[in-house]
Design an enzyme around this catalytic site. Structure first.
Site, mmCIF file in Angstrom:
data_model
loop_
_atom_site.group_PDB
_atom_site.id
_atom_site.type_symbol
_atom_site.label_atom_id
_atom_site.label_comp_id
_atom_site.label_asym_id
_atom_site.label_seq_id
_atom_site.Cartn_x
_atom_site.Cartn_y
_atom_site.Cartn_z
ATOM 1 N N HIS A 5 -65.686 -4.705 -35.496
ATOM 2 C CA HIS A 5 -64.641 -4.264 -34.572
ATOM 3 C C HIS A 5 -63.641 -3.320 -35.230
ATOM 4 O O HIS A 5 -63.080 -2.453 -34.559
ATOM 5 C CB HIS A 5 -63.905 -5.479 -33.999
ATOM 6 C CG HIS A 5 -63.148 -6.269 -35.028
ATOM 7 N ND1 HIS A 5 -63.766 -7.152 -35.888
ATOM 8 C CD2 HIS A 5 -61.822 -6.312 -35.341
ATOM 9 C CE1 HIS A 5 -62.855 -7.702 -36.674
ATOM 10 N NE2 HIS A 5 -61.675 -7.205 -36.380
ATOM 11 N N HIS A 69 -50.265 -10.746 -40.809
ATOM 12 C CA HIS A 69 -50.888 -11.819 -40.022
ATOM 13 C C HIS A 69 -51.780 -12.613 -40.962
ATOM 14 O O HIS A 69 -52.048 -12.175 -42.086
ATOM 15 C CB HIS A 69 -51.659 -11.292 -38.810
ATOM 16 C CG HIS A 69 -52.861 -10.440 -39.100
ATOM 17 N ND1 HIS A 69 -52.803 -9.245 -39.797
ATOM 18 C CD2 HIS A 69 -54.171 -10.609 -38.780
ATOM 19 C CE1 HIS A 69 -54.009 -8.701 -39.880
ATOM 20 N NE2 HIS A 69 -54.871 -9.530 -39.288
#
Length: 209
Positions: A5, A69
């Site tokens: 992705h 993150h």
């Protein structure tokens, strides 16, 4: 390796499809140890920029990756996942003990839905996800001033501690910025930055002409 992705979404959004233009995918390890030194990534980018100059054609450098993150729930640290997940990470499905590509994608989809529900219930917080605007803005400040050499001495373990394993994806930003600068590009400009606990990530966009 098979592109994931990180490549496919960015290329499709920017160019319309994966085959709209000739593409050279460049992998940089961002998800587990051993980490590549930031200096090495910068030097790689500079070499790519010099190569681009030799082509006598227009070249677009694209870097894809989040900012702070900590997605270890989905991508466990080396040795911390269940056997089928560990086998997948090492073989991409070639190991008989590994998840298949379809099973890996199904796992991610289920876990992302579970994670979103945990965030909605308040069971996962911005602190849990290591979202860190201060760390991200420090990075963006250097990038938009082309002070890329200053990343060379950054303590990556400390960055992971404060900004999560996902902050290692900043390697791609450094490589692309170094390539652009090496090829004679203009100063980078910040377009967007936001901490988004509802998505479990901090995100930014920078461009340069």
């Amino acid at each position: 390796m098979t592109i994931d992705h990180a490549f496919s979404q960015t290329i499709t959004v920017m160019l319309g499809s994966l085959i709209a233009r000739p593409v050279i995918p460049i992998f940089i390890n961002c998800i587990t140890t051993p980490f590549v030194p930031f200096r090495r990534t910068r030097l790689l980018g500079e070499s790519i920029g010099r190569f681009a100059l030799s082509l006598n054609r227009r070249v677009l450098f694209l870097a894809s990756g989040g900012m702070s993150h900590h997605p270890t729930r989905y991508y466990p640290e080396h040795g911390a996942g269940e056997p089928a997940v560990e086998a997948w990470k090492l073989s991409g499905g070639d190991d008989p003990e590994s998840l298949t590509p379809a099973q890996w994608l199904d796992r991610l989809e289920v876990m992302h839905h579970e994670g979103a529900e945990m965030i909605a219930r308040g069971e996962r917080t911005a602190k849990d996800m290591r979202l860190n605007a201060q760390s991200d803005r420090r990075f963006l400040g250097l990038l938009t001033q082309n002070r890329l050499e200053e990343y060379d001495d950054w303590d990556q373990d400390q960055l992971v501690e404060t900004g999560g394993i996902g902050s290692m994806e900043l390697h791609t930003w450094i490589a692309a910025a170094a390539a652009h600068r090496s090829a004679g590009g203009s100063m980078p400009v910040q377009d967007f930055y936001s901490v988004m606990p509802e998505l479990g990530i901090a995100a930014g966009i920078v461009h340069a002409d």
